[in-house]
Structure formats: C-alpha cells, structure tokens
Design a protein around this motif. Structure first.
Motif, PDB file in Angstrom:
ATOM      1  N   THR A 111       0.810  -1.212   0.000  1.00  0.00           N
ATOM      2  CA  THR A 111       0.000   0.000   0.000  1.00  0.00           C
ATOM      3  C   THR A 111       0.843   1.261   0.000  1.00  0.00           C
ATOM      4  O   THR A 111       0.377   2.330  -0.365  1.00  0.00           O
ATOM      5  N   HIS A 112       2.104   1.158   0.438  1.00  0.00           N
ATOM      6  CA  HIS A 112       3.003   2.309   0.379  1.00  0.00           C
ATOM      7  C   HIS A 112       4.166   1.973  -0.560  1.00  0.00           C
ATOM      8  O   HIS A 112       4.154   0.934  -1.212  1.00  0.00           O
TER       9      HIS A 112
ATOM     10  N   MET B 110      -0.902  -9.399   6.127  1.00  0.00           N
ATOM     11  CA  MET B 110       0.257  -8.501   6.159  1.00  0.00           C
ATOM     12  C   MET B 110      -0.159  -7.163   5.555  1.00  0.00           C
ATOM     13  O   MET B 110      -0.615  -7.109   4.403  1.00  0.00           O
ATOM     14  N   VAL B 111      -0.030  -6.091   6.330  1.00  0.00           N
ATOM     15  CA  VAL B 111      -0.535  -4.785   5.912  1.00  0.00           C
ATOM     16  C   VAL B 111       0.547  -3.722   6.104  1.00  0.00           C
ATOM     17  O   VAL B 111       1.203  -3.677   7.149  1.00  0.00           O
ATOM     18  N   THR B 112       0.708  -2.875   5.095  1.00  0.00           N
ATOM     19  CA  THR B 112       1.575  -1.705   5.212  1.00  0.00           C
ATOM     20  C   THR B 112       0.692  -0.461   5.203  1.00  0.00           C
ATOM     21  O   THR B 112       0.025  -0.193   4.202  1.00  0.00           O
TER      22      THR B 112
ATOM     23  N   THR C 174      10.986  -7.403  11.584  1.00  0.00           N
ATOM     24  CA  THR C 174      10.259  -6.923  10.408  1.00  0.00           C
ATOM     25  C   THR C 174       9.492  -8.075   9.756  1.00  0.00           C
ATOM     26  O   THR C 174      10.067  -9.133   9.485  1.00  0.00           O
ATOM     27  N   PRO C 175       8.198  -7.902   9.483  1.00  0.00           N
ATOM     28  CA  PRO C 175       7.415  -8.989   8.882  1.00  0.00           C
ATOM     29  C   PRO C 175       7.885  -9.356   7.475  1.00  0.00           C
ATOM     30  O   PRO C 175       8.252  -8.478   6.681  1.00  0.00           O
ATOM     31  N   VAL C 176       7.863 -10.633   7.193  1.00  0.00           N
ATOM     32  CA  VAL C 176       8.216 -11.160   5.869  1.00  0.00           C
ATOM     33  C   VAL C 176       7.176 -12.205   5.476  1.00  0.00           C
ATOM     34  O   VAL C 176       6.797 -13.044   6.299  1.00  0.00           O
ATOM     35  N   ALA C 177       6.727 -12.139   4.234  1.00  0.00           N
ATOM     36  CA  ALA C 177       5.823 -13.165   3.698  1.00  0.00           C
ATOM     37  C   ALA C 177       6.558 -13.938   2.612  1.00  0.00           C
ATOM     38  O   ALA C 177       7.190 -13.346   1.735  1.00  0.00           O
ATOM     39  N   ILE C 178       6.478 -15.247   2.691  1.00  0.00           N
ATOM     40  CA  ILE C 178       7.095 -16.138   1.700  1.00  0.00           C
ATOM     41  C   ILE C 178       5.959 -16.802   0.932  1.00  0.00           C
ATOM     42  O   ILE C 178       5.167 -17.552   1.509  1.00  0.00           O
TER      43      ILE C 178
ATOM     44  N   SER D  73       9.230  -0.423   7.955  1.00  0.00           N
ATOM     45  CA  SER D  73       9.209  -0.232   9.413  1.00  0.00           C
ATOM     46  C   SER D  73       7.799  -0.119   9.980  1.00  0.00           C
ATOM     47  O   SER D  73       7.612  -0.248  11.188  1.00  0.00           O
ATOM     48  N   GLN D  74       6.812   0.111   9.114  1.00  0.00           N
ATOM     49  CA  GLN D  74       5.429   0.256   9.574  1.00  0.00           C
ATOM     50  C   GLN D  74       4.576  -0.983   9.303  1.00  0.00           C
ATOM     51  O   GLN D  74       3.451  -1.084   9.800  1.00  0.00           O
ATOM     52  N   THR D  75       5.072  -1.917   8.520  1.00  0.00           N
ATOM     53  CA  THR D  75       4.293  -3.101   8.145  1.00  0.00           C
ATOM     54  C   THR D  75       4.011  -3.973   9.362  1.00  0.00           C
ATOM     55  O   THR D  75       4.867  -4.146  10.222  1.00  0.00           O
ATOM     56  N   PHE D  76       2.795  -4.517   9.400  1.00  0.00           N
ATOM     57  CA  PHE D  76       2.445  -5.417  10.495  1.00  0.00           C
ATOM     58  C   PHE D  76       1.667  -6.612   9.953  1.00  0.00           C
ATOM     59  O   PHE D  76       1.133  -6.579   8.838  1.00  0.00           O
TER      60      PHE D  76
END
Length: 323
Positions: A142-143, A251-253, A203-207, A242-245
C-alpha cells in the motif's frame, strides 16, 4: 538464425505478441491474453509456462525452451514472424517485469527492426508475482515498494548488493524475485545480512510459493528468520517496511492516514496541525521551514534525517539543487 543479420523484408502478417499469463491460473488470464493465444499460429515459452496453458494450445505449433534460453525464444519468435506467422511468446506474470519483452526487443533491434518494418509487436500485460503474492497475503504494497531480483546470472552481485542496501536503508517494502535456486543458495542469506543492517529483525516477511497454482504455499516469518523458510525459484519474498504489520493472518503496510486523520467512533477527524487535501506539516514546504528555523548545522540535520549533507546545505540555502 543470426539476430544480427540485416532484417529481410517480412512476409505480410507477421506478428509477435508478448503475452503475460499472470500467475498462470486460467481465471487470472486477461481476456486479451486468451485472445492473443487463440490468434497465434505458434506459441513459444519456457516448458513450465507452456504447461500452464496447455489446454489452449490445440492445433498450434508449440516451441518449448529451457529456463536460460530467453534469447533463443526471442530469436525463434522473430524467425516465425518473418515467415508471416502470428507468434505468442508467453511469460508468467507480466512480460515486461523480468519477462520476455526486454530480450525480445534486444533481438529485434539487433536485427534492424523498427515499428514500421512489417512485423507488429504487441505487449499483453499480466499481473506480476509482486501483485499476485501481495493479494494472497493482504495489503503489503500500500506504500512505496520496489522489486529486486537476486539472480546473478546476468547482473553482477555488487550491483544487486548496492540495490539491496539502498532500499533497505530507504525503508521500502521489497519484493525479492528469484531468491534461491538449486545452485544459487547464498544470495538470500546475503540479502538478509544487508537488510539486517537497517531493519528491525522482527520486520514482517511473507514467503509465497507458486501463487494461485496447485502447490501454493504461504508462510509468514520475520527478517531474522526468513532464511529458515522453504524458498526456491517459484517463491517470491515480500519484506515489509518499518510500519508493516501482520494481524489475523494478513500482512498490511499502512498508507500513512494516521499521520493526518484520527478515527473517533467511526468519524474521520483531522489531526491537529494538519489540513485535509493539503501536504503534511512535515511535507516539503513544512520540512524546509522547520530545518531553516532550527538553527542546526547541515551536518546535524543530515544525521537526523538520514539525508546527504550536500542536499541539506542546498535546502538550507533556499536554492534549487543542481541538476
């Protein structure tokens, strides 16, 4: 055929359609992608991509190529188009994103092709892995974001490393393409090392592996632990900023609305000091006014804002930066 030989007059009707298949599932093919394949006399592609659309290829000449034979695919497409054939040259995702559009134009230009030389070229867009993987895990893009391929088959590693370090420092959300293969196992480890210089280990990571295909697999992890995940050539790695959660499996930014608006009982209110429809108080004009009134040196401000000191000096002087 040598692509560097002068382009002979083409038989009328020759056409190359660079078709993006998206993730490969038929419901995600665009209508134009389906139509282009239907129109084609010849379909050329990597063997895995050919299998994705096998049901659409009855009665067509099908040319299958291996993983590293991109230039060969483009040369074959040009040879058939010179014969007046309609060629669908297929790529997964989008043909212009790590796909066949680039190498095809390289081959065409080497052969002396121009848009009015008798062979029509069309690019049929498709959703890239960046988009499809993001859709499966929530809203991580989103960013501001970027994509970097970890394949060093054609790009020197120092170039890749500089790009990784720059985007990690700049707090982009990043999609890593081609993160690991049977032979290339160290690149993802080095990418993690570079990111950990600038990012929180949590920091969140999606695989995401094989998005929208039968063997689809999604795993959420952290930057610190991402190399423990099952990562291969069919995987895209999404690293948050740094803002992603991650919440409730999504997973959202954030886009940044919280900097300007507050929601109170479902009503939107503007945060003190901000105006709806106007730049943030920390936007360009507000930031310039702040640093010029601060009385701080360019060196101090450069350290605070993590910006080049030369840029800060120009900003303090009120002059335009040199081109």
């Amino acid at each position: 055929m040598n692509p560097t030989e002068p382009l002979r007059p083409a038989i009328p009707g020759g056409r190359i359609m660079l078709v993006g298949l998206g993730p490969g599932a038929h419901e995600h093919l665009t209508a134009r992608a389906r139509a282009a394949i239907a129109e084609a006399d010849t379909v050329i592609g990597y063997v895995t991509y050919i299998r994705l659309v096998a049901e659409l290829l009855e009665g067509k000449e099908v040319i299958r190529k291996s993983m590293t034979e991109e230039l060969d695919r483009a040369i074959e497409a040009l040879a058939r188009a010179r014969q007046g054939r309609k060629v669908a040259l297929i790529s997964s995702g989008d043909a212009g994103v790590y796909g066949m559009a680039g190498p095809t134009f390289e081959v065409l230009f080497q052969a002396g092709w121009t848009p009015d030389s008798g062979i029509e070229v069309e690019i049929v867009p498709g959703a890239s892995a960046l988009n499809t993987c993001a859709a499966l895990v929530g809203a991580p893009l989103t960013h501001d974001f970027c994509a970097i391929s970890l394949s060093d088959l054609l790009t020197p590693w120092p170039t890749i490393a500089r790009r990784l370090d720059a985007v990690a420092y700049a707090d982009f959300v990043v999609a890593l393409y081609n993160p690991r293969s049977g032979r290339r196992t160290g690149q993802i480890v080095e990418a993690q090392r570079l990111f950990l210089r600038h990012r929180d280990p949590a920091t969140p990571v999606a695989i995401v592996k094989s998005a929208y295909r039968p063997k689809q697999r999604i795993e959420f992890t952290t930057l610190e632990r991402m190399t423990e995940a099952d990562i291969g050539m069919l995987t895209t790695v999404l690293i948050g900023n740094s803002q992603t959660f991650v919440r409730d499996g999504l997973m959202v930014t954030p886009r940044g609305y919280a900097s300007k608006y507050a929601l109170d009982a479902g009503e939107r209110a503007t945060v003190d000091g901000e105006q709806s429809g106007r730049s943030l108080s920390t936007g360009l004009e507000g930031w310039l006014a702040t640093i010029r009134a601060s009385g701080r040196s360019a060196t101090e401000l450069a350290d605070t804002y993590r910006l080049p000191e030369a840029y800060i000096r120009v900003a303090l002087a009120g002059a335009e930066a040199p081109v």
